[in-house]
Motif scaffolding. Structure first.
Motif, PDB file in Angstrom:
ATOM      1  N   LEU A 173      61.046 -42.313 -73.150  1.00 11.67           N
ATOM      2  CA  LEU A 173      60.751 -40.902 -72.908  1.00 11.67           C
ATOM      3  C   LEU A 173      60.526 -40.656 -71.417  1.00 11.67           C
ATOM      4  N   HIS A 174      61.011 -39.521 -70.955  1.00 13.90           N
ATOM      5  CA  HIS A 174      61.005 -39.165 -69.541  1.00 13.90           C
ATOM      6  C   HIS A 174      59.605 -39.253 -68.926  1.00 13.90           C
ATOM      7  N   HIS A 175      58.625 -38.683 -69.593  1.00 14.00           N
ATOM      8  CA  HIS A 175      57.291 -38.596 -69.003  1.00 14.00           C
ATOM      9  C   HIS A 175      56.504 -39.887 -69.186  1.00 14.00           C
ATOM     10  N   HIS A 176      56.850 -40.656 -70.198  1.00 13.97           N
ATOM     11  CA  HIS A 176      56.296 -42.009 -70.305  1.00 13.97           C
ATOM     12  C   HIS A 176      56.701 -42.815 -69.073  1.00 13.97           C
ATOM     13  N   ALA A 177      57.969 -42.696 -68.677  1.00 14.71           N
ATOM     14  CA  ALA A 177      58.467 -43.418 -67.504  1.00 14.71           C
ATOM     15  C   ALA A 177      57.770 -42.944 -66.229  1.00 14.71           C
ATOM     16  N   HIS A 178      57.525 -41.646 -66.106  1.00 17.97           N
ATOM     17  CA  HIS A 178      56.818 -41.127 -64.927  1.00 17.97           C
ATOM     18  C   HIS A 178      55.452 -41.797 -64.767  1.00 17.97           C
ATOM     19  N   ILE A 179      54.687 -41.821 -65.830  1.00 11.17           N
ATOM     20  CA  ILE A 179      53.331 -42.373 -65.753  1.00 11.17           C
ATOM     21  C   ILE A 179      53.379 -43.885 -65.553  1.00 11.17           C
ATOM     22  N   ALA A 180      54.269 -44.574 -66.273  1.00 12.71           N
ATOM     23  CA  ALA A 180      54.359 -46.031 -66.163  1.00 12.71           C
ATOM     24  C   ALA A 180      54.804 -46.457 -64.771  1.00 12.71           C
ATOM     25  N   SER A 181      55.668 -45.682 -64.140  1.00 12.44           N
ATOM     26  CA  SER A 181      56.110 -46.000 -62.786  1.00 12.44           C
ATOM     27  C   SER A 181      54.929 -45.997 -61.822  1.00 12.44           C
ATOM     28  N   CYS A 182      54.068 -45.007 -61.940  1.00 13.14           N
ATOM     29  CA  CYS A 182      52.884 -44.932 -61.080  1.00 13.14           C
ATOM     30  C   CYS A 182      51.937 -46.083 -61.382  1.00 13.14           C
ATOM     31  N   MET A 183      51.758 -46.402 -62.643  1.00 11.61           N
ATOM     32  CA  MET A 183      50.905 -47.537 -63.015  1.00 11.61           C
ATOM     33  C   MET A 183      51.423 -48.825 -62.372  1.00 11.61           C
ATOM     34  N   ALA A 184      52.736 -49.038 -62.451  1.00 12.29           N
ATOM     35  CA  ALA A 184      53.322 -50.255 -61.890  1.00 12.29           C
ATOM     36  C   ALA A 184      53.177 -50.288 -60.372  1.00 12.29           C
ATOM     37  N   GLU A 185      53.395 -49.150 -59.721  1.00 16.10           N
ATOM     38  CA  GLU A 185      53.266 -49.102 -58.266  1.00 16.10           C
ATOM     39  C   GLU A 185      51.864 -49.513 -57.831  1.00 16.10           C
ATOM     40  N   HIS A 186      50.870 -49.122 -58.610  1.00 21.17           N
ATOM     41  CA  HIS A 186      49.480 -49.423 -58.260  1.00 21.17           C
ATOM     42  C   HIS A 186      48.993 -50.745 -58.847  1.00 21.17           C
ATOM     43  N   GLY A 187      49.903 -51.543 -59.417  1.00 17.27           N
ATOM     44  CA  GLY A 187      49.538 -52.870 -59.890  1.00 17.27           C
ATOM     45  C   GLY A 187      48.729 -52.900 -61.170  1.00 17.27           C
ATOM     46  N   TRP A 188      48.870 -51.862 -62.007  1.00 17.01           N
ATOM     47  CA  TRP A 188      48.135 -51.832 -63.282  1.00 17.01           C
ATOM     48  C   TRP A 188      48.624 -52.986 -64.161  1.00 17.01           C
ATOM     49  N   PRO A 189      47.739 -53.896 -64.588  1.00 13.98           N
ATOM     50  CA  PRO A 189      48.187 -55.082 -65.342  1.00 13.98           C
ATOM     51  C   PRO A 189      48.831 -54.707 -66.673  1.00 13.98           C
ATOM     52  N   ILE A 190      49.673 -55.603 -67.155  1.00  9.97           N
ATOM     53  CA  ILE A 190      50.371 -55.333 -68.411  1.00  9.97           C
ATOM     54  C   ILE A 190      49.387 -55.213 -69.570  1.00  9.97           C
ATOM     55  N   ASP A 191      48.241 -55.893 -69.462  1.00 12.29           N
ATOM     56  CA  ASP A 191      47.217 -55.820 -70.498  1.00 12.29           C
ATOM     57  C   ASP A 191      46.030 -54.968 -70.046  1.00 12.29           C
ATOM     58  N   GLY A 192      46.277 -54.052 -69.110  1.00 12.94           N
ATOM     59  CA  GLY A 192      45.196 -53.242 -68.552  1.00 12.94           C
ATOM     60  C   GLY A 192      44.723 -52.120 -69.453  1.00 12.94           C
ATOM     61  N   GLY A 193      45.386 -51.937 -70.599  1.00 11.83           N
ATOM     62  CA  GLY A 193      44.974 -50.890 -71.519  1.00 11.83           C
ATOM     63  C   GLY A 193      45.543 -49.535 -71.148  1.00 11.83           C
ATOM     64  N   PRO A 194      45.217 -48.509 -71.920  1.00 11.82           N
ATOM     65  CA  PRO A 194      45.808 -47.184 -71.709  1.00 11.82           C
ATOM     66  C   PRO A 194      45.136 -46.403 -70.593  1.00 11.82           C
ATOM     67  N   VAL A 195      45.837 -45.367 -70.136  1.00 12.17           N
ATOM     68  CA  VAL A 195      45.325 -44.413 -69.158  1.00 12.17           C
ATOM     69  C   VAL A 195      45.599 -43.011 -69.683  1.00 12.17           C
ATOM     70  N   ILE A 196      44.939 -42.044 -69.108  1.00 13.92           N
ATOM     71  CA  ILE A 196      45.277 -40.640 -69.355  1.00 13.92           C
ATOM     72  C   ILE A 196      46.298 -40.233 -68.301  1.00 13.92           C
ATOM     73  N   GLY A 197      47.422 -39.704 -68.731  1.00 13.67           N
ATOM     74  CA  GLY A 197      48.466 -39.299 -67.807  1.00 13.67           C
ATOM     75  C   GLY A 197      48.695 -37.802 -67.817  1.00 13.67           C
ATOM     76  N   LEU A 198      48.761 -37.198 -66.633  1.00 15.73           N
ATOM     77  CA  LEU A 198      49.192 -35.805 -66.494  1.00 15.73           C
ATOM     78  C   LEU A 198      50.592 -35.836 -65.891  1.00 15.73           C
ATOM     79  N   ALA A 199      51.585 -35.467 -66.687  1.00 10.02           N
ATOM     80  CA  ALA A 199      52.984 -35.487 -66.261  1.00 10.02           C
ATOM     81  C   ALA A 199      53.467 -34.048 -66.147  1.00 10.02           C
ATOM     82  N   LEU A 200      53.638 -33.582 -64.912  1.00 11.37           N
ATOM     83  CA  LEU A 200      53.989 -32.185 -64.651  1.00 11.37           C
ATOM     84  C   LEU A 200      55.297 -32.135 -63.883  1.00 11.37           C
ATOM     85  N   ASP A 201      56.309 -31.509 -64.484  1.00 13.66           N
ATOM     86  CA  ASP A 201      57.596 -31.396 -63.807  1.00 13.66           C
ATOM     87  C   ASP A 201      58.388 -30.238 -64.391  1.00 13.66           C
ATOM     88  N   GLY A 202      59.696 -30.236 -64.129  1.00 12.08           N
ATOM     89  CA  GLY A 202      60.532 -29.159 -64.622  1.00 12.08           C
ATOM     90  C   GLY A 202      60.891 -29.312 -66.082  1.00 12.08           C
TER      91      GLY A 202
END
Length: 768
Positions: free
Chosen positions: A488-517
């Protein structure tokens, strides 16, 4: 029986950056015996002597060349068949590709000094370079990075250049683009027919044209540019007319840093350092009130994109012109930048008055990178020249991942190659609805896989079935019999940011605000303003903006008034009594209202981008038909920044798990503030509404990390307000990658990696 020694396998950015001569010089200083070579995995050092090993390794790190970066040094014993008498540089080897390709680098100070030294043999030579600067990525065909594998293969070295190339003590040792006026590429000027002038005469002709109000096409490192005098309103308007680019902002090249304070109100050591850095990006900065740049550079906006010369040809030209010039992509309307001389003459024949050409091929198209400078920090807007193809390290837990190819999205496309513990994103390619860009996309996919000797074990696509990247990924997966993973488009948006910031694979969930067109959501819904519960494997929708019709489908993305009509038909029953209604009633809106009511060509979407368009239309600040994506929203932000208020009566409260647009419109329409105040009130209400929602779900799920992503988060005012209102949370948003679709492919790739072993997609309604 051989002699025992030590082998050092060095990985990182260690090819094409003067690393081997650096190792050679260090070994000679320490009187070590052995050798060093490039191969497909990086750099291999073999030593007979081990007494100075620890000091040698420490010096490798401490005195690393400017463009180099050591990621790892692995020690292994080796055996010498016979005693080495010296330390030498061996020729490059082959093997599995596990090193990094180097981005193009801006002209270094040493080359710049030679360029303007009349006594130097490379005086005024437009292709001067060394191991510390010059083209890399844009001229490479394949690895290892050696001259026969680059666009320089057609320029045999003269004796003087060959001597430099072979001397480890020389700054140009194994500088693959090394050349001089006797053996290297050359420049000339021309018009649509016939050869003009050569060398310095061509540069003089080009400068005179610019100073006289003409339009110049210039062949750069990664494509052509179009240039004109940025202080000449008539020249800028002529360029806009010829290029059919009525309002989209134009980038400006400054002759030197002395012009920065004259053109921008932001002038700080950090901004100067960014402009002078090796990537030398375009930097978005707030323009000054008395700027010498004409108003047509960025109409209706508070920021202007400025850059410094980044290659020798630009330095020479700017020295002659002595004033800021527009430097925008060399393409006709709707096409990608021209790469070959023939393309440029054909595509730009109705735009340019003169062409400044050269005869070195561009292998990889690479646009200028765009970075927004805010509060002494950089925010990536478009990642290309100078940054690509630098690899990104994956977060903890993503160890030795199988090769994954992520296709990206259709707007602002980049794709991603993920393997081992790192990811390589392509340069910005653009919008795949254009056939020429599709062709460049396909060519770049092939070239990247060839360069990196990359064979994917799975292919990842955006879940939207109408995307070009989706269909092409399906074709590749079918052809190569590979698993296909939909995300899903917005899943990828949030996961990309998590990966950029080094969020571990087992780091658990986050709350994501995905705002775009717009993006494909669960069960075929169209999303664009969502609050999500996200980890690398799952994406759960929690709430967001209510879905509103997009009358006319894609036309709603380019005609803001359509979105205002849809909003008001849904949330403002008496909308026709408001004076703002004239922006709608001047159109034949009744058939459109019927189409919305009947659901004809009016898909519903919870799009934050279209909400911005609607508010801009209600304030009469957007054109009837926008000419570039985000135009209405950017004007709305610029207007909001003119406001002096902080208190206002406008709210966007929660109604269940959605934001209550009926309350917002009622209060906003009743508010008697100035247009700037109403623009600010919208931003503040939207930020407060989403912050309240994110904090509510963070409390519910006992989480403290909130991730912001999606193209709307590039709105600096909205982001500042969200940061203020989410104070106390662990707040993450993209910085090294674009917040919009340009960073999406990394998210696709890490989601697929977390799902290994791969489960093929069954249908387009999966919550990938």
């Amino acid at each position: 029986m051989g002699l025992n020694g030590i082998q050092l396998r060095i990985k990182g950015k260690v090819q094409g950056v003067g690393f081997r001569p650096y190792v050679w010089q260090l070994a000679h200083e320490l009187n070590l015996k052995g050798d060093v070579c490039n191969d497909a995995e990086g750099v291999l050092v073999r030593l007979l002597d081990v007494e100075e090993l620890e000091f040698f390794i420490s010096q490798l790190h401490e005195r690393c060349p400017p463009l180099a970066r050591i990621d790892s040094i692995i020690r292994q014993p080796c055996e010498w068949p016979q005693r080495p008498e010296h330390f030498i540089i061996r020729s490059s080897g082959e093997g599995r590709m596990d090193t990094q390709v180097i981005p193009d680098a801006a002209t270094c100070s040493a080359c710049l000094a030679e360029l303007f030294n009349p006594q130097d043999r490379r005086y005024h030579y437009p292709f001067i370079n060394c191991t510390h600067c010059g083209p890399r990525f844009t001229i490479i065909h394949k690895m290892p990075y050696d001259r026969p594998n680059t666009a320089m293969v057609n320029f045999p070295l003269c004796p003087s250049c060959l001597s430099e190339y072979r001397s480890p003590a020389d700054r140009r040792f194994h500088a693959q683009p090394n050349a001089c006026p006797d053996c290297g590429p050359h420049i000339w000027s021309c018009q649509t027919e016939g050869l003009g002038r050569k060398g310095d005469d061509a540069l003089q002709q080009a400068a005179q044209l610019l100073l006289g109000g003409g339009i110049l096409a210039i062949k750069g490192l990664g494509g052509f540019h179009l240039a004109c005098d940025a202080t000449n309103a008539e020249a800028v308007e002529l360029l806009r007319q010829r290029k059919h680019r009525p309002t989209k902002p134009l980038a400006v090249m400054l002759p030197n840093l002395d012009w920065l304070s004259r053109c921008c109100s932001q002038d700080s050591p950090a901004l100067r350092q960014l402009l002078q850095s090796s990537p030398a990006p375009i930097a978005l900065a707030v323009k000054s009130c008395d700027s010498p740049l004409c108003d047509g550079i960025a109409p209706g906006l508070s920021e202007v994109g400025v850059m410094l010369p980044s290659n020798p040809l630009q330095h020479l030209l700017m020295k002659l012109v002595g004033r800021p010039i527009v430097m925008t992509s060399g393409n006709s309307s709707g096409k990608p930048p021209a790469l070959t001389n023939e393309q440029a003459l054909n595509d730009l024949r109705n735009i340019a008055d003169l062409w400044l050409m050269h005869n070195r091929d561009i292998i990889q198209r690479t646009d200028d990178s765009l970075v927004r400078y805010v509060d002494d920090s950089a925010e990536m807007m478009r990642r290309a020249r100078g940054y690509v193809p630098d690899a990104l390290e994956l977060p903890p837990g993503f160890n030795q991942v199988s090769p994954i190819l992520a296709m990206g999205a259709d707007l602002k496309n980049t794709f991603c190659l993920l393997r081992g513990n790192s990811a390589v994103l392509s340069q910005h390619l653009g919008d795949l609805d254009d056939l020429d860009i599709q062709q460049q996309y396909e060519q770049s996919l092939v070239l990247f896989q060839d360069i990196y000797r990359f064979s994917p074990s799975a292919i990842v696509i955006d879940a939207h079935p109408g995307y070009v990247s989706h269909r092409y990924g399906q074709q590749l997966a079918d052809k190569q019999n590979l698993p296909l993973v939909e995300v899903l488009h917005h899943h990828a948006h949030i996961a990309s940011c998590m990966a950029e910031h080094g969020w571990p694979i087992d780091g658990g969930p986050v709350i994501g605000l995905a705002l775009d067109g717009l993006g494909y959501g669960e069960n075929g819904q169209l999303w664009g303003g969502e609050c999500l519960l996200v980890d690398y494997q799952q994406c759960r929708h929690l709430g967001g903006l209510p879905a509103v019709a997009m009358p006319g489908g894609d036309r709603a993305s380019s005609e803001p008034w359509r979105n205002l009509l849809a909003q008001w038909l849904r949330f403002v029953p008496d909308w026709q009594r408001y004076p703002q209604a004239t922006v709608i009633t001047e159109w034949n809106w009744q058939p459109l209202a019927k189409a919305i009511d009947r659901g004809i060509n009016s898909p519903e979407a919870s799009s934050c981008g279209r909400l911005f368009d609607a508010v801009a239309a209600a304030l009469f600040i957007s054109p009837q038909v926008i000419s570039w994506e985000g135009e209405a929203a950017c004007r709305l932000e610029a207007l909001a920044r003119e406001s002096q208020i902080s208190d206002h009566p406008v709210t966007l409260p929660l109604k269940g798990h959605q934001l209550d647009m009926a309350v917002f419109w009622s209060q906003w329409l009743a508010y008697q503030g100035t247009p700037a105040d109403k623009a600010y009130a919208f931003h503040a209400a939207l930020a407060q509404g989403f912050a309240d929602m994110a904090l509510m779900f963070a409390r519910q799920y006992q989480l403290n990390t909130i991730v912001l992503s999606g193209g709307v988060i590039h709105n600096r005012l909205l982001r500042e307000l969200l940061v203020e209102k989410l104070n106390g949370s662990n707040l993450l948003y993209p910085e090294r990658l674009p917040m919009g679709d340009g960073g999406l492919a990394l998210g696709q790739a890490v989601i697929a990696a977390a799902k290994q072993p791969f489960v093929p997609a069954v249908n387009n309604n999966s919550s990938a």
